[in-house]
Design a protein around this motif. Structure first.
Motif, PDB file in Angstrom:
ATOM      1  N   LYS A  60       0.859  -1.188   0.000  1.00 39.53           N
ATOM      2  CA  LYS A  60       0.000   0.000   0.000  1.00 39.53           C
ATOM      3  C   LYS A  60       0.894   1.236   0.000  1.00 39.53           C
ATOM      4  CE  LYS A  60      -2.086   0.685   4.071  1.00 39.53           C
ATOM      5  NZ  LYS A  60      -3.140   0.657   5.088  1.00 39.53           N
ATOM      6  N   ARG A  62       0.931   4.884   1.140  1.00 42.86           N
ATOM      7  CA  ARG A  62       0.101   5.585   2.123  1.00 42.86           C
ATOM      8  C   ARG A  62       0.684   6.950   2.488  1.00 42.86           C
ATOM      9  NH1 ARG A  62      -0.032   3.040   8.035  1.00 42.86           N
ATOM     10  NH2 ARG A  62       2.057   3.929   8.098  1.00 42.86           N
ATOM     11  N   GLU A  70      -5.379   8.685   7.575  1.00 45.11           N
ATOM     12  CA  GLU A  70      -4.632   7.901   6.587  1.00 45.11           C
ATOM     13  C   GLU A  70      -5.293   7.983   5.205  1.00 45.11           C
ATOM     14  OE1 GLU A  70      -3.682   3.899   7.880  1.00 45.11           O
ATOM     15  OE2 GLU A  70      -3.807   3.184   5.808  1.00 45.11           O
ATOM     16  N   THR A  72      -4.916   6.202   1.401  1.00 45.02           N
ATOM     17  CA  THR A  72      -4.231   5.234   0.534  1.00 45.02           C
ATOM     18  C   THR A  72      -4.181   5.816  -0.867  1.00 45.02           C
ATOM     19  OG1 THR A  72      -5.044   3.411   1.854  1.00 45.02           O
ATOM     20  CG2 THR A  72      -4.288   2.872  -0.354  1.00 45.02           C
ATOM     21  N   THR A  95       6.152   9.108   0.313  1.00 46.35           N
ATOM     22  CA  THR A  95       5.032   8.436   0.993  1.00 46.35           C
ATOM     23  C   THR A  95       5.570   7.276   1.836  1.00 46.35           C
ATOM     24  OG1 THR A  95       4.776   6.821  -0.776  1.00 46.35           O
ATOM     25  CG2 THR A  95       3.446   8.801  -0.972  1.00 46.35           C
ATOM     26  N   GLU A 181      -9.235  -1.148   3.013  1.00 44.98           N
ATOM     27  CA  GLU A 181      -8.213  -0.680   2.058  1.00 44.98           C
ATOM     28  C   GLU A 181      -8.875  -0.185   0.775  1.00 44.98           C
ATOM     29  OE1 GLU A 181      -5.441  -0.266   3.143  1.00 44.98           O
ATOM     30  OE2 GLU A 181      -5.254  -1.669   4.798  1.00 44.98           O
ATOM     31  N   SER A 184     -10.415   3.164   1.531  1.00 44.44           N
ATOM     32  CA  SER A 184      -9.473   4.278   1.563  1.00 44.44           C
ATOM     33  C   SER A 184      -9.021   4.635   0.141  1.00 44.44           C
ATOM     34  CB  SER A 184      -8.280   3.899   2.430  1.00 44.44           C
ATOM     35  OG  SER A 184      -7.387   4.949   2.519  1.00 44.44           O
TER      36      SER A 184
END
Ligand code: CMP
Length: 226
Positions: A60, A62, A70, A72, A95, A181, A184
């Motif tokens: 990921k 992020r 957070e 993604t 990142t 996930e 996001s």
């Protein structure tokens, strides 16, 4: 955990078609490691000296928004590379990168990666293609930001399948990632993602089992995006 050199690195798309000797030189200092899920590989703002190749598994990309939530930015898998940005412009990592599944990652020193770009024009073309694809993904997500939830989930699935999905007889397969996930990544509530996935499955546009989501017909899914 550190493993011996993994021969899969040679079949990474980035290296395909490059002279064998140039690839061998670039991989002189290759280190291959196996990571469990949820392990931090890179931290935003750290200085880093390596470029990474995903040999198996998913990670990921992020970051955090101004409220500390957070975000993604992407999920990338097999055959993708990361860490190239700091190698190119010599600034800290842009990142965080975290494993989502058990993952095997090869890394080489940034200087060896950059040297390969200087000596092999095809390597430069490959990297430009990769960055063009990532920019296209970002543009597409910005364009779909105001679209309905089904379009956004469909687009998220399609971009996970794009180049990284495994081709099976039954369609293109991507891992059945935790809904938080996908939530996001698509910028939708988790419950909304769950609801849309169920709807897409009822329409036969995806098939799910515990480990994977299979897209039998990419074009049919694409056509649902408004
Ligand atoms: N939108 C994105 N999609 C895929 N990978 C990304 C994205 N943004 C950053 N990365 C990767 O995450 C890495 C973090 O470290 P670097 O800045 O060195 O290089 C970055 C890229 O390789």
């Amino acid at each position: 955990m550190e493993d011996s050199i993994n021969p899969w690195i040679f079949s990474t798309p980035f290296f395909q078609g490059l002279p064998e000797v140039a690839v061998e030189i670039a991989l002189t200092h290759l280190v291959t490691r196996t990571h469990p899920a949820n392990q931090v590989i890179l931290l935003e703002n750290d200085w880093g000296g390596s470029v990474y190749f995903i040999l198996e598994g998913w990670v990921k990309i992020r970051t955090y928004n101004l409220e500390g939530k957070e975000v993604t930015l992407n999920i990338i898998g097999n055959g993708e590379l990361f860490g190239e940005m700091a190698a190119l412009d010599e600034v800290p990592r842009s990142t965080d990168v975290i494993t989502l599944t058990p993952t095997i990652i090869g890394s080489i020193p940034s200087q060896d990666f950059v040297k390969l770009l200087y000596t092999e024009p095809l390597a430069g073309v490959r990297l430009s293609q990769l960055m063009a694809r990532r920019l296209r993904q970002v543009n597409r997500r910005l364009r779909l930001r105001e679209s309905d939830s089904q379009s956004r989930v469909a687009d998220t699935l399609l971009f996970l399948a794009d180049g990284q999905g495994k081709q099976r007889q039954t369609g293109t397969e991507i891992p059945n990632l935790p809904h938080r996930e996908l939530s996001s990544l698509s910028g939708l509530a988790r419950e909304t993602v769950t609801r849309v996935l169920t709807r897409l499955e009822k329409k036969g546009l995806i098939k799910r089992d515990q480990d994977s989501i299979c897209i039998p017909d990419l074009l049919a899914l694409e056509r649902t995006i408004i």
